[in-house]
Design a protein around this motif. Sequence first.
Motif, mmCIF file in Angstrom:
data_model
loop_
_atom_site.group_PDB
_atom_site.id
_atom_site.type_symbol
_atom_site.label_atom_id
_atom_site.label_comp_id
_atom_site.label_asym_id
_atom_site.label_seq_id
_atom_site.Cartn_x
_atom_site.Cartn_y
_atom_site.Cartn_z
ATOM 1 N N ASN A 226 0.807 -1.223 0.000
ATOM 2 C CA ASN A 226 0.000 0.000 0.000
ATOM 3 C C ASN A 226 0.842 1.275 0.000
ATOM 4 O OD1 ASN A 226 -2.392 -1.467 0.091
ATOM 5 N ND2 ASN A 226 -2.409 -1.528 2.330
ATOM 6 N N PHE A 227 2.167 1.115 -0.158
ATOM 7 C CA PHE A 227 3.057 2.275 -0.130
ATOM 8 C C PHE A 227 3.243 2.842 -1.532
ATOM 9 C CE2 PHE A 227 7.356 4.211 -0.085
ATOM 10 C CZ PHE A 227 7.108 5.207 0.857
ATOM 11 N N ALA A 228 3.058 4.150 -1.669
ATOM 12 C CA ALA A 228 3.271 4.834 -2.953
ATOM 13 C C ALA A 228 4.588 5.605 -2.850
ATOM 14 C CB ALA A 228 2.119 5.775 -3.253
ATOM 15 N N PRO A 229 5.673 5.094 -3.453
ATOM 16 C CA PRO A 229 6.988 5.713 -3.258
ATOM 17 C C PRO A 229 7.099 7.125 -3.837
ATOM 18 C CG PRO A 229 7.090 4.014 -4.962
ATOM 19 C CD PRO A 229 5.738 3.900 -4.318
ATOM 20 N N ASP A 230 6.332 7.436 -4.892
ATOM 21 C CA ASP A 230 6.467 8.752 -5.507
ATOM 22 C C ASP A 230 5.946 9.871 -4.614
ATOM 23 O OD1 ASP A 230 4.000 7.549 -5.871
ATOM 24 O OD2 ASP A 230 3.498 8.744 -7.633
ATOM 25 N N ILE A 231 4.970 9.571 -3.759
ATOM 26 C CA ILE A 231 4.467 10.585 -2.825
ATOM 27 C C ILE A 231 4.765 10.210 -1.373
ATOM 28 C CG2 ILE A 231 2.657 11.448 -4.348
ATOM 29 C CD1 ILE A 231 0.661 9.708 -2.896
ATOM 30 N N ARG A 232 5.457 9.082 -1.186
ATOM 31 C CA ARG A 232 5.921 8.638 0.130
ATOM 32 C C ARG A 232 4.801 8.606 1.168
ATOM 33 N NH1 ARG A 232 11.046 7.884 0.483
ATOM 34 N NH2 ARG A 232 11.021 7.972 2.758
ATOM 35 N N THR A 233 3.741 7.907 0.816
ATOM 36 C CA THR A 233 2.650 7.746 1.771
ATOM 37 C C THR A 233 1.949 6.426 1.498
ATOM 38 O OG1 THR A 233 0.771 8.876 2.784
ATOM 39 C CG2 THR A 233 0.845 8.847 0.390
ATOM 40 N N TYR A 234 1.158 5.981 2.479
ATOM 41 C CA TYR A 234 0.398 4.748 2.344
ATOM 42 C C TYR A 234 -1.046 5.072 1.976
ATOM 43 C CZ TYR A 234 4.322 2.574 4.803
ATOM 44 O OH TYR A 234 5.563 2.138 5.168
ATOM 45 N N GLY A 235 -1.654 4.217 1.171
ATOM 46 C CA GLY A 235 -3.042 4.460 0.821
ATOM 47 C C GLY A 235 -3.626 3.311 0.015
ATOM 48 N N VAL A 236 -4.933 3.306 -0.088
ATOM 49 C CA VAL A 236 -5.638 2.323 -0.907
ATOM 50 C C VAL A 236 -6.688 3.065 -1.734
ATOM 51 C CG1 VAL A 236 -5.317 0.370 0.664
ATOM 52 C CG2 VAL A 236 -7.297 1.874 0.934
ATOM 53 N N THR A 237 -7.017 2.495 -2.872
ATOM 54 C CA THR A 237 -8.058 3.033 -3.733
ATOM 55 C C THR A 237 -9.261 2.110 -3.674
ATOM 56 O OG1 THR A 237 -6.407 3.983 -5.202
ATOM 57 C CG2 THR A 237 -8.642 3.749 -6.076
ATOM 58 N N VAL A 238 -10.412 2.646 -3.359
ATOM 59 C CA VAL A 238 -11.616 1.842 -3.180
ATOM 60 C C VAL A 238 -12.762 2.454 -3.986
ATOM 61 C CG1 VAL A 238 -13.262 0.895 -1.523
ATOM 62 C CG2 VAL A 238 -10.889 1.281 -0.836
ATOM 63 N N PRO A 239 -13.368 1.707 -4.896
ATOM 64 C CA PRO A 239 -14.561 2.234 -5.587
ATOM 65 C C PRO A 239 -15.783 2.161 -4.673
ATOM 66 C CG PRO A 239 -14.083 0.016 -6.341
ATOM 67 C CD PRO A 239 -12.984 0.377 -5.384
ATOM 68 N N ILE A 240 -16.576 3.218 -4.683
ATOM 69 C CA ILE A 240 -17.804 3.236 -3.889
ATOM 70 C C ILE A 240 -18.942 3.741 -4.765
ATOM 71 C CG2 ILE A 240 -16.536 3.683 -1.746
ATOM 72 C CD1 ILE A 240 -17.650 6.573 -1.911
ATOM 73 N N GLU A 241 -20.153 3.601 -4.292
ATOM 74 C CA GLU A 241 -21.317 4.148 -4.984
ATOM 75 C C GLU A 241 -21.712 5.457 -4.330
ATOM 76 O OE1 GLU A 241 -24.515 1.430 -5.137
ATOM 77 O OE2 GLU A 241 -23.511 0.005 -6.460
ATOM 78 N N TRP A 242 -21.966 6.457 -5.164
ATOM 79 C CA TRP A 242 -22.404 7.761 -4.665
ATOM 80 C C TRP A 242 -23.885 7.910 -4.982
ATOM 81 C CZ3 TRP A 242 -20.580 11.604 -1.705
ATOM 82 C CH2 TRP A 242 -21.250 12.835 -1.730
ATOM 83 N N GLU A 243 -24.674 8.234 -3.977
ATOM 84 C CA GLU A 243 -26.108 8.403 -4.183
ATOM 85 C C GLU A 243 -26.362 9.795 -4.745
ATOM 86 O OE1 GLU A 243 -28.252 7.537 -0.671
ATOM 87 O OE2 GLU A 243 -27.491 5.483 -0.496
ATOM 88 N N TYR A 244 -26.505 9.852 -6.052
ATOM 89 C CA TYR A 244 -26.681 11.133 -6.735
ATOM 90 C C TYR A 244 -28.151 11.358 -7.031
ATOM 91 C CZ TYR A 244 -26.805 14.459 -10.615
ATOM 92 O OH TYR A 244 -27.099 15.506 -11.439
ATOM 93 N N SER A 245 -28.611 12.550 -6.709
ATOM 94 C CA SER A 245 -29.991 12.895 -7.030
ATOM 95 C C SER A 245 -30.030 14.293 -7.636
ATOM 96 C CB SER A 245 -30.870 12.861 -5.774
ATOM 97 O OG SER A 245 -30.392 13.800 -4.815
ATOM 98 N N GLN A 246 -30.966 14.508 -8.534
ATOM 99 C CA GLN A 246 -31.083 15.798 -9.204
ATOM 100 C C GLN A 246 -32.550 16.187 -9.282
ATOM 101 O OE1 GLN A 246 -29.337 15.910 -13.125
ATOM 102 N NE2 GLN A 246 -30.449 17.743 -13.714
ATOM 103 N N GLU A 247 -32.844 17.377 -8.832
ATOM 104 C CA GLU A 247 -34.229 17.849 -8.888
ATOM 105 C C GLU A 247 -34.511 18.413 -10.292
ATOM 106 O OE1 GLU A 247 -35.310 20.554 -5.868
ATOM 107 O OE2 GLU A 247 -34.495 19.331 -4.220
ATOM 108 N N ARG A 248 -35.556 17.885 -10.917
ATOM 109 C CA ARG A 248 -35.961 18.347 -12.241
ATOM 110 C C ARG A 248 -37.452 18.663 -12.200
ATOM 111 N NH1 ARG A 248 -33.537 14.179 -16.544
ATOM 112 N NH2 ARG A 248 -33.627 16.005 -17.909
ATOM 113 N N PRO A 249 -37.809 19.832 -11.688
ATOM 114 C CA PRO A 249 -39.240 20.157 -11.444
ATOM 115 C C PRO A 249 -40.105 20.026 -12.687
ATOM 116 C CG PRO A 249 -37.799 21.795 -10.470
ATOM 117 C CD PRO A 249 -36.924 20.926 -11.307
ATOM 118 N N TYR A 250 -39.563 20.397 -13.832
ATOM 119 C CA TYR A 250 -40.393 20.351 -15.045
ATOM 120 C C TYR A 250 -40.666 18.943 -15.517
ATOM 121 C CZ TYR A 250 -35.685 19.908 -17.051
ATOM 122 O OH TYR A 250 -34.416 19.498 -17.307
ATOM 123 N N LYS A 251 -39.940 17.933 -14.938
ATOM 124 C CA LYS A 251 -40.202 16.556 -15.288
ATOM 125 C C LYS A 251 -40.846 15.792 -14.122
ATOM 126 C CE LYS A 251 -37.302 15.865 -19.168
ATOM 127 N NZ LYS A 251 -36.765 14.830 -20.042
#
Length: 252
Positions: A226-251
């Motif tokens: 999990n070490f990224a040598p170019d930025i010298r830090t530890y991390g992980v990449t995780v895909p998640i779902e984002w609950e996106y909503s959009q108000e469309r009054p005319y529809k």
Amino acid sequence: LYYGATYLLESFANNLGVAKDLRVCFPDSYKQLLSVALYLILEESNPLYRFAKWHQTHKHPYGEDISSPRSSELFSGITDAQINEFFRLQGQRRIKEEYWAYDSTSISSYSETLKQVQYGLNKENDKLPQLNLLMVFGEQSGLPFYYRKLAGNIPDSKTVKHLLEELDILKLGKTKFVMDRGFYSADNINGLYKEHIKFLVGVRISLRFVRKQLDKVYDDIRSFQNFAPDIRTYGVTVPIEWEYSQERPYKG
């Protein structure tokens, strides 16, 4: 006359397209604007009314004196349409190879007449009212191409809406933005999704969806894989779902 420093800065302006874009947007005053810019860079500690003395000893694009009343007329004659056109031209020169960093700062003021000077989250840690200055600049070039003044009581998390509106005016197309966690809010993320803009934004680790993922890797996140040598830090990449909503009054 001194010419070395102004020659160097004029060369930068020509190579970066600044001089050409100024000529397009301000055909009647671009030489004056360029001369004022050179003066403000080279004489940053001196007020503009001392331009007359500087003009007597330096060669510059305009080649004539710019008196204090003339500089006031010069600045007051600049329109928002001209500024936006200059931003658009500068942005188009670098849009294909740039990530754009977006940040803000607060400018404290004693003014009691400027409408934008309001009490808000003061980044200078004083007790004065302020106005907020927003800026976007290229990560690779280090060059700014957009700025706006907003009322001091508008928090960072509310400013992305203004930025998206401006980008629509500037017609700069697809962009990628890098923002710190002060700009995180569900409304902002939804706004970025709505405009199909790619982004990287810092968030607080106290957020529920962040804690959920951190708890899964907390014990072994500091492992070698999990070490990224170019930025010298530890991390992980995780895909998640984002609950996106959009108000469309005319529809509905």
